[in-house]
Motif scaffolding. Sequence first.
Motif, PDB file in Angstrom:
ATOM      1  N   ALA A  91      -9.637  32.188   0.256  1.00  0.00           N
ATOM      2  CA  ALA A  91      -8.965  31.880  -0.862  1.00  0.00           C
ATOM      3  C   ALA A  91      -8.863  32.819  -2.085  1.00  0.00           C
ATOM      4  N   ASN A  92     -10.152  32.405  -2.601  1.00  0.00           N
ATOM      5  CA  ASN A  92      -9.961  32.699  -3.915  1.00  0.00           C
ATOM      6  C   ASN A  92     -11.239  34.052  -3.309  1.00  0.00           C
ATOM      7  N   ASP A  93     -11.692  34.893  -3.425  1.00  0.00           N
ATOM      8  CA  ASP A  93     -12.409  36.104  -2.652  1.00  0.00           C
ATOM      9  C   ASP A  93     -11.344  37.233  -1.887  1.00  0.00           C
ATOM     10  N   MET A  94     -10.694  36.497  -0.681  1.00  0.00           N
ATOM     11  CA  MET A  94     -10.100  37.303  -0.498  1.00  0.00           C
ATOM     12  C   MET A  94      -8.402  37.004  -0.009  1.00  0.00           C
ATOM     13  N   GLY A  95      -8.182  36.344  -0.823  1.00  0.00           N
ATOM     14  CA  GLY A  95      -6.113  35.573  -0.708  1.00  0.00           C
ATOM     15  C   GLY A  95      -6.481  35.009   0.699  1.00  0.00           C
ATOM     16  N   ASP A  97      -3.872  34.336   2.675  1.00  0.00           N
ATOM     17  CA  ASP A  97      -3.460  35.335   3.984  1.00  0.00           C
ATOM     18  C   ASP A  97      -4.285  35.714   5.297  1.00  0.00           C
ATOM     19  N   GLU A  98      -5.981  35.371   4.212  1.00  0.00           N
ATOM     20  CA  GLU A  98      -7.033  35.837   5.251  1.00  0.00           C
ATOM     21  C   GLU A  98      -7.864  34.164   6.109  1.00  0.00           C
ATOM     22  N   VAL A  99      -7.558  33.521   5.713  1.00  0.00           N
ATOM     23  CA  VAL A  99      -7.611  32.294   5.707  1.00  0.00           C
ATOM     24  C   VAL A  99      -8.309  31.632   7.333  1.00  0.00           C
ATOM     25  N   PHE A 100      -7.411  32.406   7.889  1.00  0.00           N
ATOM     26  CA  PHE A 100      -7.526  32.331   9.007  1.00  0.00           C
ATOM     27  C   PHE A 100      -7.863  32.914  10.388  1.00  0.00           C
ATOM     28  N   SER A 101      -7.835  34.148   9.710  1.00  0.00           N
ATOM     29  CA  SER A 101      -7.802  35.556  11.025  1.00  0.00           C
ATOM     30  C   SER A 101      -9.421  35.434  10.345  1.00  0.00           C
ATOM     31  N   ARG A 102     -10.277  35.433   8.739  1.00  0.00           N
ATOM     32  CA  ARG A 102     -10.967  35.373   8.915  1.00  0.00           C
ATOM     33  C   ARG A 102     -12.405  34.467   9.629  1.00  0.00           C
ATOM     34  N   GLN A 103     -11.785  33.417  10.213  1.00  0.00           N
ATOM     35  CA  GLN A 103     -12.904  32.456  10.884  1.00  0.00           C
ATOM     36  C   GLN A 103     -12.351  32.823  12.315  1.00  0.00           C
ATOM     37  N   VAL A 104     -10.874  33.005  12.458  1.00  0.00           N
ATOM     38  CA  VAL A 104     -10.479  34.142  14.543  1.00  0.00           C
ATOM     39  C   VAL A 104     -12.000  34.649  14.302  1.00  0.00           C
ATOM     40  N   GLU A 105     -12.294  36.606  13.574  1.00  0.00           N
ATOM     41  CA  GLU A 105     -13.260  37.282  13.244  1.00  0.00           C
ATOM     42  C   GLU A 105     -14.622  36.524  13.555  1.00  0.00           C
ATOM     43  N   ALA A 106     -14.560  35.447  13.168  1.00  0.00           N
ATOM     44  CA  ALA A 106     -16.549  34.440  12.848  1.00  0.00           C
ATOM     45  C   ALA A 106     -16.383  34.485  14.636  1.00  0.00           C
ATOM     46  N   LEU A 107     -15.287  33.579  14.483  1.00  0.00           N
ATOM     47  CA  LEU A 107     -15.669  32.304  15.519  1.00  0.00           C
ATOM     48  C   LEU A 107     -14.950  32.979  16.945  1.00  0.00           C
ATOM     49  N   ALA A 108     -14.041  33.220  17.188  1.00  0.00           N
ATOM     50  CA  ALA A 108     -13.206  33.788  18.409  1.00  0.00           C
ATOM     51  C   ALA A 108     -13.585  34.988  19.383  1.00  0.00           C
ATOM     52  N   GLU A 109     -14.033  35.067  20.421  1.00  0.00           N
ATOM     53  CA  GLU A 109     -14.060  35.968  21.491  1.00  0.00           C
ATOM     54  C   GLU A 109     -13.508  35.531  22.571  1.00  0.00           C
TER      55      GLU A 109
END
Length: 189
Positions: A91-95, A97-109
Amino acid sequence: MSLERIRESLGGLAALAGQVAADHAGAIAAIAERYETTLRGGGTLFFAGNGGSAADAQHVATEYVVRYQTNRPAMRAVALTTDTSLLTACANDMGFDEVFSRQVEALAEPGDLLVLHSTSGESPNVIRAAQAAKSRGVGVVALLGKSGGPLKDLADAVLIVPSTDTARIEEIHIAVDHVICDRVEDRLK
């Protein structure tokens, strides 16, 4: 609060639950089938939402990992709402709006399933999470209310609770989550 208001409130909830049962049982069964298919295939269920929906996401993920009605092997489920360091850094570094999408990008397949809880379907962070999931070949289920917002068009399977009352929508979402978990637990034990 008067006794009449208590009866009216709970009666309204019961009526809404009855309407969802009558009109959306097929959609709920289809969503349960998606969960079952994901878990049978070794995939992970990822849950997310904001506010009360965040609490629901955590609650439901726990039902799969720990247990719902019966003792059985743990099922793969993660709430994307629980890592405060990750959430606040993102939230601090990217906003926000990205708190869930960033985790999806890292973890979901591919083979995983993202389950989004939103009473409006309009929150930018759940919309971005759905977009991130779609770009990675990850299925998306949305439990919504009101009009369903833009999120309804991004999900592969949707349940829209026919209400504009946030509290009632959240109450139906958790009831539906329990119905789905009960069915999945029964079929995968």
